[in-house]
Design an enzyme around this catalytic site. Structure first.
Site, PDB file in Angstrom:
ATOM      1  N   HIS A   1       0.894  -1.134  -0.005  1.00 24.25           N
ATOM      2  CA  HIS A   1      -0.019   0.137  -0.093  1.00 24.25           C
ATOM      3  C   HIS A   1       0.887   1.267  -0.023  1.00 24.25           C
ATOM      4  O   HIS A   1       2.137   1.182  -0.122  1.00 24.25           O
ATOM      5  CB  HIS A   1      -0.955  -0.001   1.310  1.00 24.25           C
ATOM      6  CG  HIS A   1      -0.444  -0.078   2.868  1.00 24.25           C
ATOM      7  ND1 HIS A   1       0.657   0.864   3.061  1.00 24.25           N
ATOM      8  CD2 HIS A   1      -0.549  -0.937   3.481  1.00 24.25           C
ATOM      9  CE1 HIS A   1       0.892   0.571   4.207  1.00 24.25           C
ATOM     10  NE2 HIS A   1       0.368  -0.368   4.575  1.00 24.25           N
TER      11      HIS A   1
ATOM     12  N   CYS B   1       2.299 -11.130  19.999  1.00 17.97           N
ATOM     13  CA  CYS B   1       1.475 -10.718  18.916  1.00 17.97           C
ATOM     14  C   CYS B   1       1.912 -11.415  17.631  1.00 17.97           C
ATOM     15  O   CYS B   1       3.041 -11.021  17.300  1.00 17.97           O
ATOM     16  CB  CYS B   1       1.384  -9.019  19.190  1.00 17.97           C
ATOM     17  SG  CYS B   1       0.424  -8.597  17.849  1.00 17.97           S
TER      18      CYS B   1
ATOM     19  N   HIS C   1      -1.757  -3.512  16.512  1.00 17.88           N
ATOM     20  CA  HIS C   1      -2.819  -4.396  15.811  1.00 17.88           C
ATOM     21  C   HIS C   1      -4.398  -4.403  16.391  1.00 17.88           C
ATOM     22  O   HIS C   1      -5.312  -5.097  15.721  1.00 17.88           O
ATOM     23  CB  HIS C   1      -2.322  -6.016  15.540  1.00 17.88           C
ATOM     24  CG  HIS C   1      -0.992  -5.510  14.795  1.00 17.88           C
ATOM     25  ND1 HIS C   1       0.240  -5.445  15.184  1.00 17.88           N
ATOM     26  CD2 HIS C   1      -0.894  -5.596  13.391  1.00 17.88           C
ATOM     27  CE1 HIS C   1       0.822  -5.447  14.357  1.00 17.88           C
ATOM     28  NE2 HIS C   1       0.467  -5.686  13.020  1.00 17.88           N
TER      29      HIS C   1
ATOM     30  N   LYS D   1      -5.518   5.449  11.159  1.00 15.62           N
ATOM     31  CA  LYS D   1      -4.733   4.483  10.640  1.00 15.62           C
ATOM     32  C   LYS D   1      -5.186   3.748   9.355  1.00 15.62           C
ATOM     33  O   LYS D   1      -6.304   3.342   9.397  1.00 15.62           O
ATOM     34  CB  LYS D   1      -4.347   3.426  11.788  1.00 15.62           C
ATOM     35  CG  LYS D   1      -3.401   2.608  11.712  1.00 15.62           C
ATOM     36  CD  LYS D   1      -3.012   1.580  12.961  1.00 15.62           C
ATOM     37  CE  LYS D   1      -2.174   0.609  12.365  1.00 15.62           C
ATOM     38  NZ  LYS D   1      -1.313  -0.149  13.325  1.00 15.62           N
TER      39      LYS D   1
ATOM     40  N   LYS E   1      -7.483  -2.596   6.881  1.00 16.42           N
ATOM     41  CA  LYS E   1      -8.569  -3.368   6.100  1.00 16.42           C
ATOM     42  C   LYS E   1      -9.849  -3.038   6.231  1.00 16.42           C
ATOM     43  O   LYS E   1     -10.803  -3.180   5.821  1.00 16.42           O
ATOM     44  CB  LYS E   1      -7.752  -4.784   5.646  1.00 16.42           C
ATOM     45  CG  LYS E   1      -6.915  -4.954   4.913  1.00 16.42           C
ATOM     46  CD  LYS E   1      -6.354  -6.213   4.824  1.00 16.42           C
ATOM     47  CE  LYS E   1      -5.622  -6.909   5.887  1.00 16.42           C
ATOM     48  NZ  LYS E   1      -5.479  -8.328   6.067  1.00 16.42           N
TER      49      LYS E   1
END
Ligand code: ME8
Length: 671
Positions: free
Chosen positions: A23, A133, A154, A304, A307
């Site tokens: 991206h 994580c 996340h 942020k 998706k």
């Protein structure tokens, strides 16, 4: 940093996880790296510069992503690595190598480095218990988690892990690392990142768990194939392994006295690069990198990129519509290296039209059109004994000053500053053309008009070279239109008047065609649709929730799925009030944000900025009652002050606004 302009220059990007297609964030790093190395190639010579990028293909995250696609990990990583390569081609990236961590040439070096560190006595076996994580591929400390034991990056629950592991004696290197930071105070830049790293190391280093036995997708630990090497140890080694298969490449690693590698990274992975990596190299007795250069973080409309929010920006779609050069220009011009930035399509179109189409594109167009009209399409150089005025001495001096500014900015690794300087020269060129008015002069003094147009062509030649590292493809076209054959006169400009007398210009298609409002609308719609499509694709590739491993004790489920209990006193700390919307309007250039004026009755009025534009048109919000968290610390959102938070409903996606079930006066407390 003061980069010398001779000798070798080695710059790397992070190697990106192939869990997803690239991206705009990945593109940003790679574009910045490409620009810096193209500039250095111009200054030092092509052979003196090495630019490395690549992909990080091992680890649990990727193993799971492949499982979700019912593919073998290798097939899966091959597929996405190819997407990265394609993207870099589209964006005119000229990397000297593309390293993949699943290549044998890399795996061999990882194992060798491990062995060297083990031989030094810096690796031992123990048990590890901790909170992992998978998104970060890292153990986190409880104190760093968000409520609910969520990873702060996340926003997913960490997993409690207990496994046998090899450890690297990181703690042993604490003092040597601090000595390094003292001796090389710009080892990390910007300075505030250096300070963060120093504070982290001063607070005490713990040994690092460097192997995993709960999955197999990685480089086996030498002598103990039950374990794979921790993905970060594997990944960091790429910077060194990529240079090891040829002696001429190996020289780019530098020496203890003169380290060369500059690792360009996003700010979130500075610690891995500035602490773990140098410690590993110290243990192995290898030269260290010269610098960790940390850049900031791109958000989209203040949020942020993610998706689930569907706001992932696809650099390929943008460059196909506007040219790779335009996208490269925008991301580098928009934010100083090291600072965070907010991506907006509106800002992109605005800079495109005003700076690229109007300022630069027009200067070229008008000049070439006049040369065709008044000079039969050829550059007519003044004779060397012409007066300084005829030779455009003032313009020459300005161009020299800008070159010096560009050199200084690039030595400081600040491409944005360089662009600012170059575009001041573009504007100067337009002013010169206006003031000297060759279109009028041609009637009374045709030789004078020739000279003015020659000076503008010469200025454009300088601009074409100065801007080439930033926008290689469009600048090659600019130089071609000036009649400069590919590869000639492409060296750093220093002599005014090198454009040969009699050069025939070749006016071609407009460099940056202006985008009118209708086309802007069309493009915005198209990009949003592409974003949605990319999001669907990405979701199809998204890794599933953690699955228990066959031969291993099943990892325990996520520590806590919902938030921990709180006492009523905690709840009472929240000042929640009903508020009436007095006015609401969109925040310019921020698709998701509304600026809302609220009436809180006896508590007065408030302005808040809320990310709720997708839920409601601003007009239909006026007069409604909402619930406001009043004592949230005020913050700047989308450049505006926001004093409170309107409560909304929904997890990742917004579903509605919280509101009272009947009419109550504004200012009413919630209890
Ligand atoms: O961390 N803004 O890979 P990764 C700016 N494999 N830059 C961004 C960005 C954003 N929103 N998002 C990503 C890894 N980046 C490891 C690295 S290196 C030995 C191993 C860029 O795919 C930025 O450079 O998560 C960041 O550091 C990198 O992509 C992270 O890529």
């Amino acid at each position: 940093m003061s980069a010398t302009s001779s000798g070798r220059f080695y710059l790397t990007t992070p190697i990106y996880y192939v869990s997803d297609v690239p991206h705009i964030g990945h593109a940003y790093t790679t574009i910045v790296g490409d620009t810096i190395t193209r500039y250095e190639r111009l200054r030092r010579g092509k052979d003196q510069v090495f630019y490395l990028t690549g992909t990080d293909e091992h680890g649990e995250k990727l193993e799971r992503a492949a499982q979700a696609k019912q593919m073998s990990p290798q097939t899966f990583v091959d597929l996405i690595a190819e997407e990265y390569k394609k993207t870099w081609q589209i964006l005119d990236i000229e990397n000297d190598d593309f390293i993949r961590t699943t290549e044998t040439r890399h795996e061999q070096v990882v194992q060798k480095l491990w062995q060297t560190i083990a031989d030094r006595g810096d690796i031992y076996s123990d048990r590890y218990e901790g909170l992992y994580c998978v998104g970060c591929e890292n153990f986190l400390l409880e104190k760093d988690l968000l409520p609910g034991n969520l990873c702060p990056d996340h926003k997913r629950p960490v997993e409690k892990r207990s496994e046998e592991s090899y450890f690297f004696r990181l703690s042993k290197y604490q003092d040597r690392l601090l000595e390094l930071y003292a001796k090389v105070p710009d080892f990390v830049s910007p300075q505030r990142r250096m300070n963060e790293v120093r504070t982290f190391v001063e607070s005490g280093l713990r040994d690092l768990s460097v192997s995993r036995s709960s999955f197999t997708w990685g480089v086996p630990v030498p002598g103990d194939p039950r374990h794979v090497i921790y993905v970060w140890i594997d990944a960091l080694t790429n910077y060194y392994s990529a240079l090891q298969d040829r002696p001429d490449k190996a020289a780019f690693w530098g020496s203890h006295e003169s380290p060369l590698a500059i690792h360009l990274v996003g700010k979130e992975i500075v610690r891995f690069h500035a602490v773990y990596w140098p410690a590993m190299l110290m243990s192995a007795g290898l030269p260290l990198p010269r610098k960790i250069l940390a850049h900031g973080w791109w958000t989209v409309d203040g949020e942020k990129m993610s998706k689930t929010l569907g706001n992932v920006v696809d650099p390929r779609a943008l460059s196909q519509d506007l040219s790779a050069s335009a996208l490269r220009y925008f991301v580098m011009r928009e934010i100083p290296l090291g600072e965070d930035g907010d991506f907006s399509y509106d800002a992109l179109l605005q800079r495109y039209n005003s700076e690229l189409a109007n300022d630069l594109g027009n200067l070229l167009n008008r000049s070439l059109a006049m040369v065709e009209k008044f000079c039969e399409g050829t550059a007519r150089r003044w004779s060397s004994d012409a007066s300084p005025e005829v030779r455009g001495e003032r313009l020459h001096q300005r161009a020299l000053a800008v070159c010096a500014q560009v050199e200084a900015a690039m030595a400081e690794l600040q491409p944005q500053k360089a662009l600012e300087a170059i575009f001041s020269l573009v504007r100067e060129g337009n002013t010169y053309l206006e003031q000297e008015a060759p279109f009028t002069k041609v009637k009374t003094d045709p030789r004078g008009a020739d000279a003015i147009l020659y000076n503008v062509l010469e200025l454009l030649r300088w601009l074409g070279v100065l801007l080439w590292p930033f926008m290689p493809e469009r600048c090659a076209e600019l130089l071609r239109q000036l009649g400069i054959a590919d590869g000639t006169l492409r060296s750093w400009p220093s002599t005014w008047g090198e454009l040969l007398d009699g050069t025939t210009v070749r006016k071609g298609a407009t460099l940056f065609p202006r985008i009118d409002p209708d086309r802007q609308k069309e493009l915005l719609e198209k990009w949003r649709a592409a974003r949605r499509e990319a999001e669907q694709k990405a979701q199809a590739l998204a890794p599933p929730p953690p699955a228990p491993q066959a031969e291993q004790p099943a990892p325990r489920p996520a520590v806590v799925e919902s938030l921990p209990e709180i006492a009523i006193e905690d709840f009472k700390k929240l000042e929640l009030r009903v508020a009436k919307v007095l006015s609401a309007e969109r925040v310019p250039k921020k698709d998701r944000l509304l600026k809302v004026e609220l009436d809180l009755g006896p508590l007065g009025k408030r302005q808040v900025v809320a990310g709720i534009a997708e839920l409601t048109a601003p007009e239909s919000l006026v007069g409604k009652s909402v619930v406001l968290l009043c004592n949230l610390k005020p913050a700047k959102i989308g450049g505006l002050l926001s004093a409170g938070m309107i409560l909304a409903l929904g997890d990742d996606k917004l579903l509605g606004l919280a509101a009272p079930d009947r009419d109550v006066p504004p200012g009413t407390a919630l209890r």
